[in-house]
Design a protein around this motif. Sequence first.
Motif, mmCIF file in Angstrom:
data_model
loop_
_atom_site.group_PDB
_atom_site.id
_atom_site.type_symbol
_atom_site.label_atom_id
_atom_site.label_comp_id
_atom_site.label_asym_id
_atom_site.label_seq_id
_atom_site.Cartn_x
_atom_site.Cartn_y
_atom_site.Cartn_z
ATOM 1 N N VAL A 158 12.634 47.730 -16.265
ATOM 2 C CA VAL A 158 13.068 48.959 -15.597
ATOM 3 C C VAL A 158 14.281 48.675 -14.716
ATOM 4 C CG1 VAL A 158 12.406 50.724 -13.917
ATOM 5 C CG2 VAL A 158 10.801 50.055 -15.716
ATOM 6 N N ASN A 159 14.272 47.554 -14.015
ATOM 7 C CA ASN A 159 15.411 47.198 -13.166
ATOM 8 C C ASN A 159 16.631 46.792 -13.978
ATOM 9 O OD1 ASN A 159 15.007 47.133 -10.043
ATOM 10 N ND2 ASN A 159 13.019 46.545 -10.899
ATOM 11 N N GLU A 160 16.427 46.068 -15.057
ATOM 12 C CA GLU A 160 17.568 45.656 -15.887
ATOM 13 C C GLU A 160 18.290 46.859 -16.474
ATOM 14 O OE1 GLU A 160 16.019 42.948 -18.768
ATOM 15 O OE2 GLU A 160 16.074 41.214 -17.394
ATOM 16 N N ALA A 161 17.546 47.908 -16.796
ATOM 17 C CA ALA A 161 18.149 49.103 -17.384
ATOM 18 C C ALA A 161 18.920 49.935 -16.370
ATOM 19 C CB ALA A 161 17.063 49.962 -18.029
ATOM 20 N N THR A 162 18.715 49.652 -15.083
ATOM 21 C CA THR A 162 19.304 50.487 -14.029
ATOM 22 C C THR A 162 20.110 49.677 -13.018
ATOM 23 O OG1 THR A 162 17.271 50.297 -12.704
ATOM 24 C CG2 THR A 162 17.423 52.167 -14.209
ATOM 25 N N GLY A 163 20.594 48.512 -13.422
ATOM 26 C CA GLY A 163 21.397 47.711 -12.500
ATOM 27 C C GLY A 163 20.663 47.345 -11.230
ATOM 28 N N ASN A 164 19.362 47.092 -11.330
ATOM 29 C CA ASN A 164 18.519 46.740 -10.172
ATOM 30 C C ASN A 164 18.456 47.851 -9.120
ATOM 31 O OD1 ASN A 164 17.371 44.263 -10.888
ATOM 32 N ND2 ASN A 164 19.183 43.127 -10.227
ATOM 33 N N PHE A 165 18.523 49.085 -9.576
ATOM 34 C CA PHE A 165 18.437 50.230 -8.668
ATOM 35 C C PHE A 165 17.230 50.119 -7.739
ATOM 36 C CE2 PHE A 165 16.616 54.355 -7.636
ATOM 37 C CZ PHE A 165 17.696 55.106 -7.233
ATOM 38 N N TYR A 166 16.094 49.750 -8.289
ATOM 39 C CA TYR A 166 14.845 49.770 -7.519
ATOM 40 C C TYR A 166 14.742 48.575 -6.580
ATOM 41 C CZ TYR A 166 13.924 53.347 -10.948
ATOM 42 O OH TYR A 166 14.034 54.476 -11.723
ATOM 43 N N ARG A 167 15.000 47.390 -7.076
ATOM 44 C CA ARG A 167 14.916 46.209 -6.227
ATOM 45 C C ARG A 167 15.935 46.263 -5.089
ATOM 46 N NH1 ARG A 167 14.382 41.921 -11.220
ATOM 47 N NH2 ARG A 167 12.133 42.167 -11.574
ATOM 48 N N ASP A 168 17.112 46.810 -5.370
ATOM 49 C CA ASP A 168 18.183 46.791 -4.371
ATOM 50 C C ASP A 168 18.027 47.848 -3.285
ATOM 51 O OD1 ASP A 168 19.294 44.670 -5.690
ATOM 52 O OD2 ASP A 168 20.918 45.803 -6.639
ATOM 53 N N THR A 169 17.108 48.787 -3.462
ATOM 54 C CA THR A 169 16.883 49.823 -2.443
ATOM 55 C C THR A 169 15.463 49.794 -1.884
ATOM 56 O OG1 THR A 169 16.272 51.464 -4.132
ATOM 57 C CG2 THR A 169 18.594 51.377 -3.470
ATOM 58 N N ARG A 170 14.660 48.879 -2.345
ATOM 59 C CA ARG A 170 13.230 48.874 -1.995
ATOM 60 C C ARG A 170 13.004 48.746 -0.493
ATOM 61 N NH1 ARG A 170 8.396 47.368 -4.795
ATOM 62 N NH2 ARG A 170 6.669 48.049 -3.456
ATOM 63 N N ALA A 171 13.776 47.894 0.187
ATOM 64 C CA ALA A 171 13.563 47.711 1.624
ATOM 65 C C ALA A 171 13.761 49.025 2.379
ATOM 66 C CB ALA A 171 14.499 46.633 2.169
ATOM 67 N N THR A 172 14.746 49.812 1.965
ATOM 68 C CA THR A 172 14.968 51.108 2.607
ATOM 69 C C THR A 172 13.789 52.040 2.374
ATOM 70 O OG1 THR A 172 17.369 50.920 2.478
ATOM 71 C CG2 THR A 172 16.470 53.129 2.701
ATOM 72 N N LEU A 173 13.266 52.060 1.144
ATOM 73 C CA LEU A 173 12.107 52.901 0.854
ATOM 74 C C LEU A 173 10.890 52.475 1.664
ATOM 75 C CD1 LEU A 173 11.748 55.276 -1.309
ATOM 76 C CD2 LEU A 173 13.882 53.983 -1.448
ATOM 77 N N GLU A 174 10.692 51.175 1.798
ATOM 78 C CA GLU A 174 9.521 50.685 2.526
ATOM 79 C C GLU A 174 9.606 51.025 4.013
ATOM 80 O OE1 GLU A 174 6.754 49.498 1.354
ATOM 81 O OE2 GLU A 174 7.437 49.520 -0.726
ATOM 82 N N GLY A 175 10.816 51.141 4.534
ATOM 83 C CA GLY A 175 10.983 51.470 5.948
ATOM 84 C C GLY A 175 11.273 52.928 6.205
ATOM 85 N N ALA A 176 11.087 53.781 5.186
ATOM 86 C CA ALA A 176 11.456 55.194 5.313
ATOM 87 C C ALA A 176 10.494 55.956 6.222
ATOM 88 C CB ALA A 176 11.504 55.846 3.936
ATOM 89 N N TRP A 177 10.999 57.050 6.750
ATOM 90 C CA TRP A 177 10.304 57.912 7.720
ATOM 91 C C TRP A 177 9.863 59.200 7.027
ATOM 92 C CZ3 TRP A 177 12.273 62.724 9.402
ATOM 93 C CH2 TRP A 177 11.679 63.276 10.551
ATOM 94 N N VAL A 178 8.636 59.613 7.296
ATOM 95 C CA VAL A 178 8.082 60.826 6.694
ATOM 96 C C VAL A 178 8.406 62.034 7.569
ATOM 97 C CG1 VAL A 178 5.974 61.993 5.941
ATOM 98 C CG2 VAL A 178 6.230 59.529 5.603
ATOM 99 N N ARG A 179 8.982 63.045 6.940
ATOM 100 C CA ARG A 179 9.369 64.256 7.666
ATOM 101 C C ARG A 179 8.147 65.023 8.202
ATOM 102 N NH1 ARG A 179 12.612 67.180 3.096
ATOM 103 N NH2 ARG A 179 11.950 65.422 1.820
#
Length: 386
Positions: free
Chosen positions: A314-335
Motif C-alpha cells: 500500500v505504501n509502495e503504491a503511494t510514495g509512502n503516503f501513509y508512513r510519511d504522515t503517520r506521526a501527524t495522524l497519531e498526534g491529531a486532535w479530535v474536534r
Amino acid sequence: MSVPTLKGMTWSHPRGYDPMVACSSLWKQKTGITIEWDKRSLQDFESFPVEELARAYDLIVIDHPHVGQITAERCLEPLDVAGREAELAALASGSVGRSYPSYNWQGRQWAFPIDAASQVQAWRPDALDAPPARWSDVLDLARQGRVLLPLRPPHVLMAFYTLAGNFGRPCATDPSGDLIDADAGGEVFETMREIAALVGPACFEMDPIAVSERMAEAGSRIICAPLIYGYVSYAMSGFRANRLAFADIPVVGSSGPIGSALGGTGIAVSAFAEAKDAAIAFAYWVASGEVQRGPYAAAGGQPGHAAAWEDRAVNEATGNFYRDTRATLEGAWVRPRHEGYMAFQQAASDRILSGMASRHKAAEVIADLNRLFRETLPASSDTSKA
C-alpha cells in the motif's frame, strides 16, 4: 427469504466513491446482497443534515463531528452490537490515531473509520529536496510565491485548530467555556494572518482538492501546502502531471507534529434501515483490516485501518503516503462533537475570514469565536460523555 438491496450515500470524489463500489461488488459475490451507492459533493458532505440522509439510505458515510447531532436525533444505529465483541476489539486496535474513538459518543460506537485523515503537508519532490520542517521554512517559500493554503470554509478553521494544537494550546471541545485563551488565540490568528497575506486572497476560495490540483498541474510554481487534508490519489505516479508527496506538518511549536485537526470518514448504519443486520455486517466487513489494506486501498481509497497504513505494498503504491504522515495522524486532535457544533464550524470559519479580509484586531476575532462557541452549549445535553 428475499435478499435485501441496500442503498448507501458517500461523498463525490474517487477516494470516497470508488472503493465503496468496488467493495460492494465483492460483498455481493460473497453474500448476494446488492448495495447501490449515491454520492454528494464535498461541501454537502460537510454540512448536509444526517437525519435526512438516514431516512433515505441504509448506509451513510459521515465525519465524526456529526456524532453529537445524530445521537440527539436518534437517526443512526449503534454498531457495538452483541455477538461481535471480538470484531469490535479488532477494529478498535486498528485505529490510526484517534480515528476509531472519534465515532464513540455517550458510550456507544456510531461509525467505524474507513478513511483516516488529518491536516498534513503536501510538497513537490521534483522541486524540493525535503519538505519544510518548521513553519519559518514555509514562510520563506511563501514569500517566493511557492505556497498555497486551502482557506475555504471549513478549512480556515481547521488550520486555526491545527496551529493552536501545534503551539501546545489546543482548542477546547466543551462549549461550557471558551474555545481558546485570548492570548493563545491571538497568536494563532496573527500566524494565520501572516501566511494568508503571503499566499493571497485566492486561497479563501480554495479547498484541499483545488490546492492539490494547482500543485499537481504541469508548470505549476506551487511546491508546498503546509496544512492540507491529504488526498492519496495525488501521491500516485501518473495521476497528474506532477506527483505530490506528503509529510508531517511543519512545526510552529516545540513538541513535533502534534495537534492537527482530525478528519477522515466513518461508515454508519441508519436507524431507519429495514435490513439493519445486513447493513451492520457490511460495515464490520468493509472497515476490517483485511479489506482496508486489500480491495479498499486497491480501488483508490484512503484506508482508516492501521493494517493498511503499515502495509508495504500500500505504501509502495503511494510514495509512502501513509508512513510519511503517520506521526501527524497519531498526534491529531479530535474536534468538538456536541449537538450544535456543526453550525459553529461554519460561523467560526466565516468570522476568521472576515477578520483577515477586514483587518480586524485579533482580540475582537477571538472574543467572537469564544462567544459563538459558548452559544452552542446544548440546553439539556452533557457534552462530556465522549
